[in-house]
Design a protein around this motif. Structure first.
Motif, mmCIF file in Angstrom:
data_model
loop_
_atom_site.group_PDB
_atom_site.id
_atom_site.type_symbol
_atom_site.label_atom_id
_atom_site.label_comp_id
_atom_site.label_asym_id
_atom_site.label_seq_id
_atom_site.Cartn_x
_atom_site.Cartn_y
_atom_site.Cartn_z
ATOM 1 N N GLY A 32 0.939 -1.477 0.222
ATOM 2 C CA GLY A 32 -0.227 -0.228 0.007
ATOM 3 C C GLY A 32 0.929 0.996 0.381
ATOM 4 N N LYS A 33 2.337 1.330 -0.027
ATOM 5 C CA LYS A 33 3.113 2.597 -0.170
ATOM 6 C C LYS A 33 4.065 2.668 -1.418
ATOM 7 C CE LYS A 33 2.642 2.379 4.936
ATOM 8 N NZ LYS A 33 4.218 2.609 6.186
ATOM 9 N N PRO A 34 4.123 3.391 -1.433
ATOM 10 C CA PRO A 34 4.716 3.541 -2.985
ATOM 11 C C PRO A 34 6.708 3.569 -2.351
ATOM 12 C CG PRO A 34 4.731 6.080 -2.430
ATOM 13 C CD PRO A 34 4.010 4.488 -1.409
ATOM 14 N N LYS A 35 7.048 2.312 -3.234
ATOM 15 C CA LYS A 35 8.526 1.877 -2.771
ATOM 16 C C LYS A 35 9.416 1.789 -4.726
ATOM 17 C CE LYS A 35 8.476 -0.366 1.173
ATOM 18 N NZ LYS A 35 8.759 -1.583 2.062
ATOM 19 N N ILE A 36 10.960 2.218 -3.850
ATOM 20 C CA ILE A 36 11.746 1.858 -5.527
ATOM 21 C C ILE A 36 12.454 0.773 -5.064
ATOM 22 C CG2 ILE A 36 14.103 2.851 -6.016
ATOM 23 C CD1 ILE A 36 13.329 5.153 -4.339
ATOM 24 N N VAL A 37 11.353 -0.134 -6.314
ATOM 25 C CA VAL A 37 12.033 -1.424 -6.660
ATOM 26 C C VAL A 37 12.821 -1.880 -7.525
ATOM 27 C CG1 VAL A 37 9.370 -2.520 -6.731
ATOM 28 C CG2 VAL A 37 9.820 -1.627 -8.796
ATOM 29 N N SER A 38 12.973 -1.217 -8.387
ATOM 30 C CA SER A 38 14.739 -0.741 -9.519
ATOM 31 C C SER A 38 15.172 0.497 -9.421
ATOM 32 C CB SER A 38 14.158 -1.462 -10.599
ATOM 33 O OG SER A 38 15.096 -1.909 -11.680
ATOM 34 N N GLN A 39 16.673 -0.210 -9.953
ATOM 35 C CA GLN A 39 16.769 1.384 -9.645
ATOM 36 C C GLN A 39 18.331 1.238 -10.746
ATOM 37 O OE1 GLN A 39 17.840 4.806 -7.459
ATOM 38 N NE2 GLN A 39 19.121 4.839 -7.591
ATOM 39 N N ARG A 40 18.645 1.237 -12.127
ATOM 40 C CA ARG A 40 19.131 1.131 -13.292
ATOM 41 C C ARG A 40 20.237 2.567 -13.567
ATOM 42 N NH1 ARG A 40 18.571 -0.517 -19.072
ATOM 43 N NH2 ARG A 40 20.891 -1.132 -19.608
ATOM 44 N N TYR A 41 21.371 2.017 -13.492
ATOM 45 C CA TYR A 41 22.097 3.205 -13.551
ATOM 46 C C TYR A 41 22.667 3.273 -14.867
ATOM 47 C CZ TYR A 41 26.999 5.888 -14.361
ATOM 48 O OH TYR A 41 27.861 6.811 -15.048
ATOM 49 N N LEU A 42 22.084 4.479 -15.554
ATOM 50 C CA LEU A 42 21.731 4.663 -17.413
ATOM 51 C C LEU A 42 23.596 5.808 -17.820
ATOM 52 C CD1 LEU A 42 18.883 5.802 -17.748
ATOM 53 C CD2 LEU A 42 20.345 3.587 -17.956
ATOM 54 N N GLY A 43 24.157 5.751 -16.502
ATOM 55 C CA GLY A 43 25.745 6.992 -17.409
ATOM 56 C C GLY A 43 25.887 8.860 -17.561
ATOM 57 N N LYS A 44 25.891 9.539 -17.741
ATOM 58 C CA LYS A 44 26.574 10.996 -17.912
ATOM 59 C C LYS A 44 25.336 11.276 -19.178
ATOM 60 C CE LYS A 44 30.173 10.778 -17.702
ATOM 61 N NZ LYS A 44 32.502 11.867 -17.678
ATOM 62 N N ALA A 45 25.447 12.448 -19.233
ATOM 63 C CA ALA A 45 25.042 12.475 -20.223
ATOM 64 C C ALA A 45 25.024 12.195 -21.854
ATOM 65 C CB ALA A 45 24.233 13.769 -20.403
ATOM 66 N N GLU A 46 26.893 12.338 -21.804
ATOM 67 C CA GLU A 46 27.035 12.293 -23.603
ATOM 68 C C GLU A 46 27.117 10.883 -23.486
ATOM 69 O OE1 GLU A 46 30.464 13.384 -20.386
ATOM 70 O OE2 GLU A 46 28.417 13.380 -20.914
ATOM 71 N N ASP A 47 27.076 9.651 -22.158
ATOM 72 C CA ASP A 47 26.541 8.630 -22.460
ATOM 73 C C ASP A 47 25.686 7.691 -23.327
ATOM 74 O OD1 ASP A 47 28.735 7.812 -21.417
ATOM 75 O OD2 ASP A 47 27.827 7.768 -19.358
ATOM 76 N N ILE A 48 24.171 8.386 -22.496
ATOM 77 C CA ILE A 48 23.442 8.837 -22.674
ATOM 78 C C ILE A 48 22.777 9.023 -24.018
ATOM 79 C CG2 ILE A 48 20.690 8.722 -22.811
ATOM 80 C CD1 ILE A 48 20.853 9.690 -19.629
ATOM 81 N N ALA A 49 23.421 9.750 -24.403
ATOM 82 C CA ALA A 49 23.074 10.520 -26.293
ATOM 83 C C ALA A 49 24.121 9.315 -26.819
ATOM 84 C CB ALA A 49 24.188 11.565 -26.373
ATOM 85 N N ALA A 50 25.493 8.860 -26.798
ATOM 86 C CA ALA A 50 25.829 8.092 -27.842
ATOM 87 C C ALA A 50 24.789 6.328 -27.381
ATOM 88 C CB ALA A 50 27.510 7.732 -27.015
ATOM 89 N N ALA A 51 24.670 6.203 -26.667
ATOM 90 C CA ALA A 51 23.930 5.215 -26.528
ATOM 91 C C ALA A 51 22.512 5.329 -27.630
ATOM 92 C CB ALA A 51 22.962 4.197 -25.176
ATOM 93 N N MET A 52 21.406 6.615 -27.786
ATOM 94 C CA MET A 52 20.874 6.822 -28.679
ATOM 95 C C MET A 52 21.278 6.734 -29.925
ATOM 96 S SD MET A 52 18.261 6.970 -26.046
ATOM 97 C CE MET A 52 16.802 7.498 -27.255
#
Length: 561
Positions: free
Chosen positions: A25-45
């Protein structure tokens, strides 16, 4: 609910993909995945991270197909029913170990010491869950201690029954044959009395031998009975024991032996064996040594008739009655042009070798380079012309009495050679109590002996379904080795039979080679966070491989997208 979260650390912003859900009945973090810095995400995209940094290639098609047949047979379960459960901390069951040993023998025979390395190069760990520690060769042989000869025989009986039922084998005609295999056991070893020196069929007279009798079904050449025996015992002495075991198992399957026909060669001929067959009510198709029946060989060629040209080509045959081994039975003498030509080529090679030896002897005598008396030279000539039929064709003349005056000459008697070919070459003498069978059916039954011989050739192939090399040094280990090699042979021939029924007429080697072409590639991708990611995919398949993929239901074992 997913959200993108940025965290400021040391002047840099690092992003995470966070999953939040209600828990209790309470909100909880069930998963947290590291993506990297902004440039890492841009490179992946942009796709820069979509190129794999490395790949691995694993064996898949042949391993999965053989395993599918083992599963259909229920081999592991049957073995464990007989061997019993192991202690709770055991790495794997006896059935699992033997199924894996048979699997390895089918596709890439190696020692138990090298098994772990082979296993790591296959994709099988995806569908066979076994801890790495279980792959140690000492663990395997520790598990095998549970298998006595009686338990091995019972397992083979149950597996034979499963083969007959689950693969609808026709067991009305069975073929018996025997051979032996060389071992590398030390001469002083007293822990393996089954390994003895004898007449080595592999020509390794320096090694101790283990004999093996196989009974295979005419339907596909599937082995259903095996018996290991000391290598110094003649095949004929093992006949009654193998037949008794065969009858016991056949009665369990069919309830009676009235329709069973056993096929065997002249090496198992004896009056005692004939009496044994009669006492059991078994019918047979066998052969007789041509050299012992010159009256049958003398039947003129004009009496022979073509037999079913569509099945046997130019084969001809003549029927007669003959008394042999204390019984008068129906006899069929056959003549095969192909067999005739093969024997003629072999005899030409034997004859050429004898002439070379005579020429060397003649040269020595002409030079006077001998002090041997005439009697010793005559003995050498007899030894040279001793191979079968040579003395009938080579007319050898030795002149002189003293060593210095001895001279040798010879010639080929063309008429004798022609008579030899007409009398013997290309002929077999079949001996049967199936008086009502057509000649073609008797011949087809005898020719099925090639299935047993093919099985032995397969076991002597070092690359697939191999019996050798065998370095085990105790009798119990040798008997276990024999068991899983024969099981591997059965699996390989069941695979070949299954493919043939689907219209793919391939030898065992061709079948396994084609299946081995279906590989599994593992592509390892770099990760923007966490561990590298892997994707598995099968290699491209040609039309035959696609048919085999469907036939053996390899989609069950294929990696999921």
């Amino acid at each position: 609910m997913s959200s993108l979260i940025g965290k400021r650390i040391g002047g840099q912003t690092y992003y995470y993909l966070r999953e939040v859900a209600r828990v209790g009945g309470k909100p909880k973090i069930v998963s947290q995945r590291y993506l990297g810095k902004a440039e890492d995400i841009a490179a992946a995209m942009a796709g820069a991270a979509m190129v794999p940094e490395r790949t691995r290639h694993l064996a898949f098609g042949d391993v999965a197909a053989a395993w599918s047949v083992l599963q259909r047979l229920g081999a592991s379960e049957i073995i464990d029913q007989v061997a019993g459960a192991r202690r709770a901390d055991a790495a794997a069951s006896v059935g699992t170990y033997l199924a894996l040993a048979a699997l390895n023998r089918v596709v890439a025979p190696c020692s138990k010491l090298a098994f772990a390395d082979w296993w790591a190069a296959t994709a099988a760990d995806r569908w066979v869950k076994i801890p790495a520690v279980a792959l140690d060769h000492r663990r395997f042989w520790e598990a095998m201690d549970a298998l006595s000869p009686a338990r091995l025989a019972e397992i083979e009986r149950r597996l034979g029954q499963a083969m007959a039922e689950r693969f609808a084998l026709d067991l009305s005609a069975l073929v018996l044959d025997m051979t032996n295999f060389a071992t590398f056991i030390d001469s002083a070893n007293e822990k393996a009395p089954i390994a003895q020196r004898g007449k080595a069929k592999q020509k390794r007279h320096d090694l101790r031998l283990v004999g093996l009798a196989l009974v295979v079904a005419r339907d596909g050449g599937i082995p259903v009975v095996s018996r290991a025996y000391p290598g110094n015992r003649p095949d004929v002495t093992q006949f009654s024991a193998v037949i008794d075991e065969l009858v016991t198992r056949y009665q369990q399957l069919a309830g009676g032996v009235e329709e069973l026909t056993v096929v065997f060669d002249a090496g198992n001929d004896s009056a005692a064996n004939q009496d044994h067959l009669a006492g059991l009510g078994l019918r047979y198709v066998a052969s007789l040594p041509p050299s012992q029946h010159p009256d049958l060989l003398a039947i003129p060629g004009r009496s022979y008739q073509i037999v079913d040209q569509a099945r046997f080509g130019g084969l001809t045959a003549v029927e007669a009655a003959a008394t042999a081994l204390g019984r008068t039975r129906r006899v069929i003498v056959t003549h095969s042009p192909t067999f005739h030509a093969r024997q003629a080529r072999g005899f030409d090679q034997t004859l050429a070798k004898a002439q070379r030896q005579l020429s060397a002897l003649a040269d020595r005598l002409a030079r006077g380079n001998t002090r041997r008396p005439r009697s010793q030279v005559e003995a050498e000539i007899r030894q040279i012309t001793d191979p079968r039929w040579v003395s009938r064709v080579l007319q050898v003349t030795l002149t002189g009495q003293r060593p210095a005056s001895l001279r040798l000459s010879w010639r080929i008697d063309s008429q004798a050679r022609h008579a030899l070919e007409a009398e013997i070459f290309g002929k077999r003498i079949l001996f049967t109590d199936r008086d009502n069978w057509p000649v073609a059916e008797v011949i087809a039954a005898y020719r099925s002996q090639a299935d047993a011989e093919a099985g032995f050739r397969q076991l002597k192939d070092r690359h697939v379904v191999s019996f050798s090399p065998m370095f085990h040094w105790t009798e119990q280990k040798i008997r276990v080795h024999v068991f899983y090699c024969v099981l591997a042979l059965a699996i390989a021939h069941l695979m070949r039979r299954h493919a043939a029924q689907a219209g793919l007429d391939l030898s065992v080697r061709e079948l396994l080679h084609t299946l081995a072409g279906i590989g599994e590639t593992v592509m390892i991708y770099p990760s923007t966070g966490g561990r590298p990611k892997a994707r598995r995919i099968l290699t491209e398949q040609d039309p035959t491989q696609q048919r085999l993929f469907d036939l053996f239901d390899l989609a069950t074992y294929a990696p999921r997208a």
